[in-house]
Design an enzyme around this catalytic site. Structure first.
Site, PDB file in Angstrom:
ATOM      1  N   ASP A  86      11.333  -6.830  72.965  1.00 26.83           N
ATOM      2  CA  ASP A  86      11.184  -6.340  71.595  1.00 26.83           C
ATOM      3  C   ASP A  86      10.351  -7.311  70.758  1.00 26.83           C
ATOM      4  OD1 ASP A  86      12.919  -4.391  72.394  1.00 26.83           O
ATOM      5  OD2 ASP A  86      14.450  -4.805  70.886  1.00 26.83           O
ATOM      6  N   ASP A  87       9.842  -6.793  69.645  1.00 25.99           N
ATOM      7  CA  ASP A  87       9.236  -7.582  68.551  1.00 25.99           C
ATOM      8  C   ASP A  87       7.788  -8.023  68.766  1.00 25.99           C
ATOM      9  OD1 ASP A  87      11.790  -7.259  67.666  1.00 25.99           O
ATOM     10  OD2 ASP A  87      12.199  -9.374  67.278  1.00 25.99           O
ATOM     11  N   HIS A  94       8.907   0.093  67.776  1.00 31.16           N
ATOM     12  CA  HIS A  94       9.971  -0.763  67.207  1.00 31.16           C
ATOM     13  C   HIS A  94       9.793  -0.854  65.687  1.00 31.16           C
ATOM     14  CE1 HIS A  94      13.308  -3.430  67.910  1.00 31.16           C
ATOM     15  NE2 HIS A  94      12.694  -4.532  67.519  1.00 31.16           N
ATOM     16  N   HIS A 118       9.542  -3.824  61.328  1.00 29.22           N
ATOM     17  CA  HIS A 118      10.808  -4.285  61.900  1.00 29.22           C
ATOM     18  C   HIS A 118      11.945  -4.105  60.876  1.00 29.22           C
ATOM     19  CE1 HIS A 118      13.831  -6.696  63.978  1.00 29.22           C
ATOM     20  NE2 HIS A 118      13.113  -6.446  65.059  1.00 29.22           N
ATOM     21  N   HIS A 127      12.967 -10.942  74.067  1.00 31.50           N
ATOM     22  CA  HIS A 127      11.912 -10.897  73.043  1.00 31.50           C
ATOM     23  C   HIS A 127      10.705 -11.687  73.530  1.00 31.50           C
ATOM     24  CE1 HIS A 127      15.682 -10.001  70.995  1.00 31.50           C
ATOM     25  NE2 HIS A 127      14.955  -9.303  70.124  1.00 31.50           N
TER      26      HIS A 127
HETATM   27 ZN    ZN Z   1      13.591  -6.383  67.051  1.00 34.60          ZN
END
Ligand code: ZN
Length: 253
Positions: A79-80, A129, A133, A220
């Site tokens: 993620d991210d 995503h 965020h 991440h």
């Molecule tokens: Zn995230």
């Protein structure tokens, strides 16, 4: 013994049982071969030998299929990103022949379009995503749709593909949005909280001992330590016999 190993032993025993049944049905029992020897009829023996060889091939194929198709599957997700740490992760995944799933933040897609292109071209699955965020449930439906659609458009402009999966930030999803958007939320089953530590061993040890078939691991790709932990997790779980797949494979199967 892990559950999947036990399953494999049962499958191999089943395949052996099939082998015995096939041998009997084909008439290639020891008795038949003895009779054939006594009769000394060359053509009949040749025909039996051919049947025996075909039967062996069938059995070998059944056993190979059982072993090859039944590796326990697991997914690793990030993620991210994308971030400056992502290229090293992509190098490592490529070396290991592993496909992962990346849930991208729209802002970062705009900053690193070349990395997004590389993620796509190297066969990984890309998910949404949100653009900033954000926690979806704290927004109005219009704001939430903007966050998702903008990110989707940015990704599609690079890959030519609409995004089908979303991981809502903080794991909080607004079900009603599925009435307006054609996306499926994807959560996770293993979360080592990699963003709270730079200790690689700690992250690896929170994932590997508990990993099981069909798990979805959350990491991440914006931390160097997480990237290093991810590659060690991949090595250890591959050595245990796991096959890494993108999340769509786990959801659809
Ligand atoms: Zn995230």
């Amino acid at each position: 013994m892990k559950e999947w190993k036990l399953k494999k032993v049962i499958q191999i025993l089943t395949a052996c049982l099939v082998m015995i049944v096939v041998l009997n049905v084909s008439g290639i029992s020891m008795k038949t071969i003895d009779i054939n020897k006594k009769e000394s009829k060359t053509n009949r023996r040749d025909s039996n030998l051919q049947m025996e060889s075909e039967t062996r091939e069938t059995i070998s194929r059944i056993l190979n299929e059982q072993i090859q198709t039944e590796l326990p599957q697991i997914a690793i997700t990030f993620d991210d990103g994308p971030s400056v740490c992502t290229p090293a992760l992509l190098d490592g995944l490529k070396e290991r022949g592993v496909k992962a799933t990346f849930f991208l933040v729209g802002e970062n897609v705009e900053t690193y379009p070349d990395i997004v292109k590389r993620i796509y071209e190297e066969g990984h699955l890309i998910g949404n995503h949100t653009y900033h965020h954000v926690e979806i449930t704290k927004l109005s439906d219009e704001e939430a749709m903007y966050e998702i659609n903008k990110t989707d458009e940015l990704i599609a402009a690079i890959t030519g593909q609409r995004v089908q999966y979303i991981r809502p930030p903080f794991g909080v999803w607004q079900r009603e949005l599925e009435n307006y958007l054609d996306v499926l939320p994807v959560m996770w089953t293993v979360d080592p909280l990699d963003w709270t530590t730079e200790n690689i061993d700690e992250v690896v040890n929170k994932v590997v001992p508990q990993a099981k078939e069909n798990d979805i691991i959350l990491l991440h790709d914006c931390y160097k330590s997480s990237v290093e932990a991810a590659l060690r997790i991949v090595d250890l779980l591959k050595a245990e016999g796991f096959e890494f797949v993108t999340v769509d494979k786990l959801i659809l199967e």
